[in-house]
Design a protein around this motif. Sequence first.
Motif, PDB file in Angstrom:
ATOM      1  N   TRP A 100      -1.727   2.739   0.224  1.00  0.00           N
ATOM      2  CA  TRP A 100      -0.773   3.564   0.455  1.00  0.00           C
ATOM      3  C   TRP A 100       0.630   3.618  -0.138  1.00  0.00           C
ATOM      4  O   TRP A 100       0.946   4.342   0.218  1.00  0.00           O
ATOM      5  CB  TRP A 100      -0.727   2.915   1.953  1.00  0.00           C
ATOM      6  N   ILE A 101       0.629   3.000  -1.057  1.00  0.00           N
ATOM      7  CA  ILE A 101       2.214   3.137  -1.910  1.00  0.00           C
ATOM      8  C   ILE A 101       1.771   4.205  -2.814  1.00  0.00           C
ATOM      9  O   ILE A 101       2.405   4.835  -3.211  1.00  0.00           O
ATOM     10  CB  ILE A 101       2.002   1.634  -2.599  1.00  0.00           C
ATOM     11  N   ASP A 102      -0.105   3.946  -3.266  1.00  0.00           N
ATOM     12  CA  ASP A 102      -0.039   4.924  -4.338  1.00  0.00           C
ATOM     13  C   ASP A 102      -0.086   6.557  -3.572  1.00  0.00           C
ATOM     14  O   ASP A 102      -0.153   7.302  -4.292  1.00  0.00           O
ATOM     15  CB  ASP A 102      -1.929   5.227  -4.239  1.00  0.00           C
ATOM     16  N   MET A 103      -0.433   6.578  -2.318  1.00  0.00           N
ATOM     17  CA  MET A 103      -0.840   7.023  -1.110  1.00  0.00           C
ATOM     18  C   MET A 103       0.859   8.146  -1.185  1.00  0.00           C
ATOM     19  O   MET A 103       1.022   9.707  -1.296  1.00  0.00           O
ATOM     20  CB  MET A 103      -1.168   7.453  -0.060  1.00  0.00           C
ATOM     21  N   HIS A 104       1.941   6.970  -1.047  1.00  0.00           N
ATOM     22  CA  HIS A 104       3.458   7.404  -0.823  1.00  0.00           C
ATOM     23  C   HIS A 104       3.999   8.360  -1.711  1.00  0.00           C
ATOM     24  O   HIS A 104       4.693   9.390  -2.634  1.00  0.00           O
ATOM     25  CB  HIS A 104       4.199   6.245  -0.360  1.00  0.00           C
ATOM     26  N   ARG A 105       3.503   8.054  -3.555  1.00  0.00           N
ATOM     27  CA  ARG A 105       4.585   7.970  -4.937  1.00  0.00           C
ATOM     28  C   ARG A 105       3.762   9.202  -5.089  1.00  0.00           C
ATOM     29  O   ARG A 105       3.491   9.256  -6.412  1.00  0.00           O
ATOM     30  CB  ARG A 105       4.431   6.615  -5.081  1.00  0.00           C
ATOM     31  N   HIS A 106       2.656   9.381  -5.168  1.00  0.00           N
ATOM     32  CA  HIS A 106       1.473  10.391  -5.625  1.00  0.00           C
ATOM     33  C   HIS A 106       0.618   9.900  -6.794  1.00  0.00           C
ATOM     34  O   HIS A 106       0.381  11.078  -7.825  1.00  0.00           O
ATOM     35  CB  HIS A 106       2.237  11.629  -5.715  1.00  0.00           C
ATOM     36  N   THR A 107       0.159   8.373  -6.974  1.00  0.00           N
ATOM     37  CA  THR A 107      -0.733   7.995  -7.787  1.00  0.00           C
ATOM     38  C   THR A 107      -2.185   7.449  -7.381  1.00  0.00           C
ATOM     39  O   THR A 107      -2.768   6.778  -8.211  1.00  0.00           O
ATOM     40  CB  THR A 107       0.128   7.220  -8.469  1.00  0.00           C
ATOM     41  N   TYR A 108      -2.434   8.698  -6.647  1.00  0.00           N
ATOM     42  CA  TYR A 108      -3.709   7.913  -5.570  1.00  0.00           C
ATOM     43  C   TYR A 108      -4.913   9.054  -6.549  1.00  0.00           C
ATOM     44  O   TYR A 108      -4.530   9.445  -7.912  1.00  0.00           O
ATOM     45  CB  TYR A 108      -3.863   8.796  -4.660  1.00  0.00           C
TER      46      TYR A 108
END
Length: 535
Positions: A100-108
Amino acid sequence: MKNIFKLILMSSALIFAGACTDLDEVLVGEVSEPFNGEEPTFGTFDGGGSGPSDAVSSAYNQLRESGSANHGGYWSVQTVSSDEAAITQKGGDWYDGGIWIDMHRHTYGPTNGPVNGTWGQQYSAIGACNTALAAGNLDANQTAQVRALRAFFYYRLLDLYGRVKLVTTPGTDAPQSTRAQVFNFVESELLASLGIASVIGMDLSSSPLSASQTRYRINRFAALGLLAKLYLNAGVYTGTPRYAEASVAAGYVIDNGGYTLCDTGCSVPNPAKRPSVASDPDTLEGYAAVFAPNNNTNPEIVWAIAYDNVSGTNMNFAQMTLHYSSQFTWNLQNQPWNGYSALEDFYNSYDAADKRKTANFIVGPQADYEGSAILDYASTEADISLVYTTDINELEPNASRQGGARLGKFSFRQGQRDNMDNDMPIIRLGDMYLIRGEADARVAGDWNVALTDVNTIRARAGVSALGSLTADDFLAERGREMFMEVTRRQDLIRFGKYNDAWWEKPASAAFRNVFPIPQEQIDASGGTLTQNPGY
């Protein structure tokens, strides 16, 4: 009557499927509180049920199974990747491998679990539609409905991943299509379901879709609403804007559907009412009524997903957003998960007088059913009262357990189970006004052309009319109206803002405007799926 309410508090582990890992609520001490009044009782509640039962029910049931309003799938990836809300890491709670951190920061990336899960949810739904169509027992109306429903699921895939496979027959495979080809398929299926070649100059007199208001089934106004959404984003999907068609489709729904904005006088009893709390309104009116647990007859909703706490499950916003101790405000059957919070800048985009602000967010000190302060026993503060702050100290690793306004638009009810009763609009009149306004403004090259439609929406919200508009003004207004309705990511992309920096998120590259094709799907495809550029 005075009873003494004694809670012996102990350490307990929260375990629940699909939410997060290692959520430990550590409670210490002993608290005695006087309880005045009657024990809470909850009368018979009618949330509308889970929709009709007919030959196309199995296909429509996939709306609830495809991540539309529960944690971990379609709704989550659309929302957490936008500037509306975040899932913060609270120590050991909600880290979940950083997804979810990746989703927020667009690092998915291609191995992100929710990215893969959302793909699978949509294809499972498409499979149910294909099976229903292949059975050969549907009449012309039902066939048109299922074709439009399948187009809706492909619209989701088009928006999220772009280059997907157009599978239309059970048990078959298909080559990977370009994003433009997927757009063309969705458009052609919706037009065919309406029995027309174009929305320009359309004649619906021979349409196989009904003109009746059938909120849990696709009628001709729902299909036109889907086309309006598709055409609004056509420039993103294909490089060729289709704003004139978006305006015509949305305008037809507004002018001919018989739907009305839920405004003054449009109200339902408030299922969350606490008898001892005077500030709780007896009724929910206007915008708040559109999303209430008893919104099953709301005059604004064109097409909705029928949710029910027993027979139509998978809407669990209360569990997703509320702090554990908020269980005592609504007498929830189980303790919530304390996950999702609104971003402060988004919350602050509302005027103080905006009725939508009150309806959409839960902030400030929290009280139980009797009006007594709720306590957060794991808090390290001197005052352990539960207070939802509008600010969040950080995204990770130790975000505040009380940080961030909570998501309350789809409001809760007393005695609620994990699953909610609120119907979720897919097409509603308020959105159609904003689509028409934006489309007309873009065709004219003048945002002020949208003023009439925007001010219609603002009047319902109880805020003053605007005298002029810019693109940023319009985007902000659309955000305020459409919060939690999975349009914000689309809107940010269409307005060129999705790659901007916002709270705890740096600027991101343009290739992030589509999600990666899940690696698991590529590996299983035998070389028939390739990755989106940039991943």
